[in-house]
Structures are given as structure tokens and as C-alpha cells.
Design a protein around this motif. Structure first.
Motif, short mmCIF file in Angstrom:
data_model
loop_
_atom_site.label_atom_id
_atom_site.label_comp_id
_atom_site.label_asym_id
_atom_site.label_seq_id
_atom_site.Cartn_x
_atom_site.Cartn_y
_atom_site.Cartn_z
N ARG A 1 5.64 -17.33 -9.95
CA ARG A 1 6.12 -16.53 -8.60
C ARG A 1 4.92 -15.44 -8.71
N ASP B 1 7.92 -26.21 -1.72
CA ASP B 1 6.97 -25.12 -0.88
C ASP B 1 8.15 -24.65 0.18
N TRP B 2 7.92 -23.39 0.71
CA TRP B 2 8.50 -22.78 1.64
C TRP B 2 7.65 -22.94 2.95
N THR C 1 9.49 -17.05 -3.99
CA THR C 1 8.97 -18.31 -3.47
C THR C 1 7.43 -18.43 -3.44
N TYR D 1 13.95 -23.97 -3.89
CA TYR D 1 12.54 -23.51 -3.50
C TYR D 1 12.16 -22.07 -4.33
N ILE D 2 13.02 -21.92 -5.45
CA ILE D 2 12.79 -20.93 -6.52
C ILE D 2 11.69 -21.24 -7.51
N GLN D 3 10.67 -20.67 -7.46
CA GLN D 3 9.40 -20.96 -8.52
C GLN D 3 9.85 -20.49 -10.11
N CYS E 1 10.59 -15.38 4.85
CA CYS E 1 11.38 -15.77 3.69
C CYS E 1 12.17 -14.66 3.21
N VAL F 1 17.29 -17.83 -0.73
CA VAL F 1 16.84 -19.06 -0.70
C VAL F 1 17.50 -20.07 -1.55
#
Length: 688
Positions: free
Chosen positions: A33, A135-136, A220, A26-28, A214, A22
Motif C-alpha cells: 500500500r 488495479d484501480w 489501493t 482492489y485492496i492491496q 478513489c 472499495v
């Protein structure tokens, strides 16, 4: 709202990089997570399920809602009245838009990047900066109420019934929201329209969210942790798990339930209840295998509405270390922004409106549901530690201003030898909790003129032990009581002709009687359990939430009960009530002076003396029992006492463990009391 520039849709990223990583945006952060992907999540907690079927007991329904709002801030509803076919149709048209329409067609309805409104197709709702973690999720947001906000031209034309379905769904969700807000109000003891009226004009948005599969769900979130800003959200989801709610610092996956609707409390509900009910912190996680769809219907107040707590701060958070009232909030998109990291509101002046969930937990704070009577007004509750905090008309009784107040006492082993800790006074416009521990003897003795006055009627349920504690600990002779336990018996006898014992009805039973309240008071048992576990419960300071709630609930309905009882009673019953109340007050207060310092008993009214059915004079007799012989007098499981009561029209009480241990108290008409005395003394002669 969408940020400026060309829209970036998650679905297009997912289709392009289905087996890749991703994008970084979008990576928390690691602490945000999800621990496990959705298809591996397991948890024993389950969101409560509440049946709204019309034939359900209203008291039980309100209790269930109160418990769910207190414990979770969310609950499922079934038998909600929304057509099942409509629930299926809204999901069907939503799925068609995201999965069947070409991207070029969908982009015709993209959000206007220059507008603060978010209506339309997008993926970056409430994202204000380009460097924010995203957000995804893609969504389509509809403005549905007031109708003047609707722009049907902004809604998809395909499938052909899309607009028709959304309009009907909007109408049904509004009706259900109004019904649930009414039940939430009633569960708090508020009028059923209280919260709806506080909202002003209802603003409704319907957001259909689409969460593509995803490739890296462990990094995410479909929707980051947040609580909703409005009053309530009504949500349905397809059969793919992904929604999670926070419970006891754990994330609990909300199981998709076919045709159930999830109710999520928003921040405005937490504010208006001053933290009694909490807004639900929730999020959405993603998975690698399946897309997911949900439909959320938000119900918010009018933009000019000021949302103010309905309760005073000490009603909910009496502990001085956490006492805080949630600030009234001006609801406007122009002056308030939601901090998505938690339940905080940040105003333009930089101040933070703290939600109750941000308060430090206290060992003395316990959440309990509130017994409710929709007809009762909400009144403030004052914790009194000095006499100056009490109404002057109470402290200085006057024949020119006669009062009727609800009254009760709480304490440790409440009797002559125990400790009186709290006195509760219920007025029509306020409840006062007189703290005898903090205020001491001086405070309680300041109440003596009122408690002994014939100008102030004290409405109480079972006055005997309260009177004993007041007399021996503070030399207060409780006078002029309206004892609802005795009144209940007299009304039963007057209306049905059947004599029942004066101690026949418990306070919980009286509250449950639909003629007087019709309220289920299950919390009383919780307090009894705590008292058995810790007899010093009422001594602890500062007063905890549960202590305030329990003390308040013991008096808050007494005036309502009084008003319903007094109109039922004829003159004869009222005289019996006055006399028996006076006798019951002095029952356990026996001293060597044989009650010489107590006020005289009420005289029989002349209007009753001339009646052929004039009442008999009633008296209190105290019978001494030889040491160690009380058990034989009582009989096995009280059989001897019960037999005497059945043969004599008199009430018989014993001191028991609280004392006095060697005396039997007999109350009733003179002839019946003398008969009971003779039987008791005969029984004692048999012992010897």
C-alpha cells in the motif's frame, strides 16, 4: 488480457460507491500500500530532464542519458520534436472517451475475453486469475505497429478525430523511440542502430489509462509495482500527480510536466546492457479528489527476437560474488509471462531469468557512465590472472605477425617504488586486463618479451612512469612505443609550425579533441578523487565495476587514436616519435650502467639523411642536482624550468615526489640539450 466473464470497469464502481469503501479485490496487501495519498506525497528526488534540442553538444547529451539510465532508468525529454498540439489532442480524445461517452457506447469496444490480445476497453490487463488483487484503473489499449496488427474498427468512432489522432501519435512516438534508442546505444559506445537492430521488427502498443478518483486511496494502487517488459515506454500524463518511480528503495512521485515526455526503460534494455542500465520499477497511486489520465506507448521487440546482452558479464559485474550474465531472452507472449511482483521473467520450464536489479549489492559496485564513440565496435573484456589467457601472438612476438596494441598501467604510486596492479592491453577484437595482484610477478614477466619486442607497437599516452614501474619492479625495458602525447605535439608542429611541449596534451584533452575522438571523459576525475581519498584503490580485489571501467576506458580508444594519428605524420615526424618514445621510456629508469642494457635508439632513415632538412640527433641527458637544491633549480611555480625550456628546444622533467629526487632529465636535439645543461649548471653555481 481480460479474464472471461462480463467486464468489470473501475469507473462504474467509483461512480456507484463514490463515498463508500472499495471492494475487497482492489485492496492491496499492507506491504504494497502507498504510505501517503498522492496529494500528500513529497520528495526531494526528481526524474532527470534532458533537452533533445538539435544544437546541443552530442557528447554532453550522451553523458546525460547515460547518467539518467544508470541512476534512474527513466528521464523526461523536452524539445523532442513531437508537436505539442498532438500531445494535447491524444489526451483530449482519451478524456472524451472515458468521461463523455455513455457506458453502453464504451462497452462496444470491450476487450475480447477469449483472445490473448488486450486491444480494446478493459480494466484487467495481464490478470490471469479471478482472485488476483486488481488495479484501480480502466484503459483502452491500441495495437499500432506493425500496421498489420491494427484493427481500426476496434477503435472508438467518437470523437470523430479519435482514429486520426491515434494514428498520427503512433507515428510520432515511433520516430521518437527510434531516436532515443539511438542515443541510448551511443551512450554505451554502441553503434546508434545497435538496439533498434536487436529489436527486429518494432511492436508498438498505445495504452490510454484512466484512474478514477478513489474513496480509499491509502488502500489501493492505480497500477501495481512493475517494470515494463519491452525496450522503452514513452509516457505523457495530465496535470494530476500519481505516477511513482522507485529510487534508492523509496517511491518518488514523477511530477507531471506540461508537454514533456517521460522515457521509461524496460526489461529488454536492462538485458541488452547486461544490467548497466536498469529498467525502471514504477507504479501509480490514486487519490480521492480527481481522476487521472496517462498515455503510455510501449516499444517491444519482435516476437521471435532473442535479446542477448551486448557485454560480457565481467564488463559490468566483475566482483566474483556477484558475477553473473543475464540470460538471452526469447521474446514471445506464448513462452514468457511477466511476474508483476518484480523484475523477473518466469519461463514455461520453471526457470527464472534474473535481472541485474535482483543481484545482491556490493560495496565495490559503482555505476558510472561510459564514454562513447559510436564508430567503435563493442569488444569483450578479459580479466587475466594467468598467461594462458593472453593471445599467443602477443606472448610470442614474431616478425611475421607484427601487432599494434593499446597499453597502459594502473597502480599505487606508480613508479619505481610503488606497486603496479593492472596492465591493460587493447587489441582490435578484445581488451585484456592483466591482474598483477592476482597473477603476481610470474604473470607480468610472461609479458616481458612482448613489452620489449620491436615487433609489437605499444600505443600509450605518456609512457614515463609506466616504463619506470616496469623496469624497477619487473626488469622489463618497455620498447617500441607510440606515445600519443608526443605524437600530438609532433602533429601540431608539423601542421601548424608551432612548437608545443611534449606534455602539452592530457589524455582527457586528447579524447575531447574532435580530430581524434571528440569524447567527454568526465569519469576520469571521479577516479582521481577516489585515488586521493584512498591511494590503495587499485590494490583491492576482486576488481570492482568502477576499476574495470576505469582501466578499460584508459585504453579502449587508443587504437582508434593511433589510426587517426599515424596517417597524419610524415616520415620525419614518425622518426622523431620513435626516438623520443625510446628516450621517454628510459627517462626515469636511470641506473649506474647509464642505460647500457637498453635497446639502441632508432637510426635516422637514409631517406631523411639525404634531405636538406635532415633531423638532428636526439639524446637524453641526466643532470645531478645537489641535495636540497631542487626547489631553487625549479624556481617558484616552475618559473626557472619554464624559462630554460623556452630558451632551448628541449623537454625538461624532474623526478618530483616519486623520484629520483635529485636529478633533472633533459631530452631533445644534442645542441639544445647541451645548452640546457649549461644553463642548469650555471643556475646551480649561482645557488652556491
Amino acid at each position: 488480457m481480460e479474464v472471461s466473464g462480463a467486464p468489470i470497469l473501475v469507473q462504474s464502481i467509483a461512480q456507484k460507491d463514490a463515498k463508500s469503501v472499495v471492494p475487497q479485490q482492489y485492496i492491496q496487501l499492507p506491504e504494497h500500500r502507498p504510505i501517503k495519498p498522492a496529494n500528500e506525497t513529497a520528495n526531494d528526488h526528481k526524474i532527470p530532464m534532458i533537452d533533445l534540442a538539435g544544437d546541443r553538444n552530442s557528447n554532453l547529451l550522451r553523458d546525460e542519458i547515460a547518467r539518467a539510465c544508470t541512476d534512474w532508468g527513466a528521464f523526461h525529454v523536452i524539445n523532442h520534436g513531437v508537436p505539442i498540439m498532438l500531445l494535447d489532442e491524444i489526451k483530449k480524445v482519451g478524456s472524451f472517451f472515458f468521461e463523455n461517452l455513455p457506458m453502453a457506447e464504451r462497452l462496444r469496444y470491450a476487450c475480447d475475453s477469449n483472445s490473448p490480445a488486450s486491444e480494446g476497453y478493459g480494466s484487467r490487463m495481464l490478470v490471469a486469475t479471478d482472485d488476483a488483487v486488481l488495479d484501480w484503473r480502466d484503459y483502452f489499449d491500441h495495437h499500432t505497429f506493425p500496421v498489420s496488427r491494427r484493427l481500426p474498427s476496434r477503435w472508438p468512432h467518437s470523437p470523430s478525430n479519435y482514429r486520426e489522432v491515434v494514428e498520427e501519435y503512433s507515428k510520432q512516438m515511433k520516430l521518437l523511440a527510434q531516436k532515443i534508442l539511438g542515443l541510448i546505444s551511443a551512450s554505451l559506445g554502441l553503434p546508434s542502430l545497435f538496439i533498434e537492430d536487436a529489436m527486429g521488427e518494432l511492436y508498438q502498443n498505445i495504452t490510454i489509462s484512466y484512474y478514477p478518483s478513489c474513496p480509499q486511496p491509502e488502500l489501493t494502487l492505480g497500477l501495481q509495482s512493475h517494470s515494463d517488459m519491452g525496450f522503452i515506454t514513452l509516457l505523457i500524463q495530465d496535470n494530476v500527480a500519481g505516477l511513482q518511480a522507485s529510487k534508492d528503495d523509496e517511491w518518488v512521485t514523477v511530477e507531471p510536466l506540461s508537454h514533456a515526455i517521460l522515457v521509461i526503460l524496460g526489461d529488454q534494455t536492462e538485458i541488452i546492457t547486461n544490467g548497466m542500465y536498469k529498467s525502471c520499477q514504477h507504479r501509480a497511486i490514486t487519490n480521492a479528489n480527481k481522476p487521472r489520465l496517462s498515455v503510455a506507448t510501449f516499444h517491444d521487440p519482435a516476437k521471435t527476437t532473442i535479446v542477448t546482452p551486448a557485454f560480457k558479464p565481467h564488463r559490468l559485474i566483475p566482483n566474483s560474488s556477484a558475477r553473473r550474465q543475464l540470460t538471452p531472452m526469447f521474446w514471445s507472449e506464448e513462452v514468457i509471462n511477466k511476474d508483476r511482483r518484480g523484475s523477473l521473467f518466469v519461463c514455461l520450464d520453471g526457470s527464472i531469468i534474473a535481472m541485474a536489479s535482483s543481484l545482491s549489492p556490493s560495496d565495490h559496485l559503482t555505476s558510472v557512465s561510459l564514454p562513447s564513440d559510436p564508430g567503435d565496435p563493442v569488444v569483450p573484456i578479459h580479466i587475466v590472472t594467468h598467461a594462458s589467457q593472453l593471445p599467443p601472438e602477443f606472448l610470442e612476438p614474431s616478425p611475421d605477425k607484427k601487432l599494434v596494441v593499446g597499453f597502459d598501467c594502473e597502480g599505487v604510486d606508480l613508479c619505481r617504488n610503488g606497486t603496479l596492479c593492472v596492465m591493460q592491453l587493447a587489441f582490435p577484437d578484445a581488451i585484456y586486463l592483466v591482474d598483477a595482484i592476482e597473477g603476481g610477478k610470474t604473470l607480468v614477466e610472461a609479458c616481458k618479451p612482448a613489452l620489449e619486442s620491436s615487433y609489437i607497437t605499444k600505443v600509450i599516452h605518456d609512457c614515463k612512469r609506466d616504463s619506470e614501474a616496469l623496469y624497477f619492479q619487473f626488469n622489463i625495458k618497455l620498447n617500441n612505443v607510440f606515445d600519443t602525447q608526443i605524437a600530438y605535439t609532433l602533429i601540431e608542429e608539423q601542421e601548424g609550425g608551432t612548437k608545443v611541449p611534449d606534455d602539452y596534451i592530457s589524455f582527457v584533452g586528447l579524447l575531447a579533441d574532435p580530430r581524434y575522438c571528440g569524447i567527454s571523459y568526465v569519469e576520469k576525475q571521479e577516479v582521481r578523487v577516489l585515488l586521493r581519498q584512498d591511494p590503495n584503490f587499485w590494490k583491492y580485489r576482486p576488481l570492482s565495476e568502477l576499476m574495470v571501467r576505469a582501466a578499460t576506458d584508459d585504453v579502449r580508444f587508443l587504437l582508434c587514436i593511433y589510426n587517426k594519428m599515424v596517417v597524419k605524420m610524415n616520415e620525419k615526424s614518425l622518426w622523431y616519435l620513435a626516438v623520443r618514445g625510446a628516450l621517454y621510456c628510459r627517462c626515469f629508469c636511470i641506473t649506474d650502467n647509464d642505460y647500457a642494457d637498453w635497446p639502441p635508439l632508432p637510426l635516422i632513415p637514409e631517406s631523411l639523411v639525404t634531405d636538406n632538412n635532415a633531423p638532428e640527433e636526439e639524446v637524453l641527458s641526466v643532470v645531478d642536482v645537489p641535495p636540497g637544491k631542487m626547489g631553487v633549480v625549479i624556481g617558484r611555480k616552475g618559473s626557472s624550468i619554464l624559462a630554460i625550456k623556452e630558451s632551448c628546444n628541449a623537454e625538461i622533467f624532474i623526478g618530483g615526489d616519486k623520484g629520483p629526487p635529485d636529478k633533472v632529465f633533459v631530452i631533445g636535439p644534442v645542441k639544445q640539450v647541451r645548452k640546457a645543461e649549461a644553463i642548469l649548471r650555471g643556475r646551480m653555481l649561482e645557488i652556491y
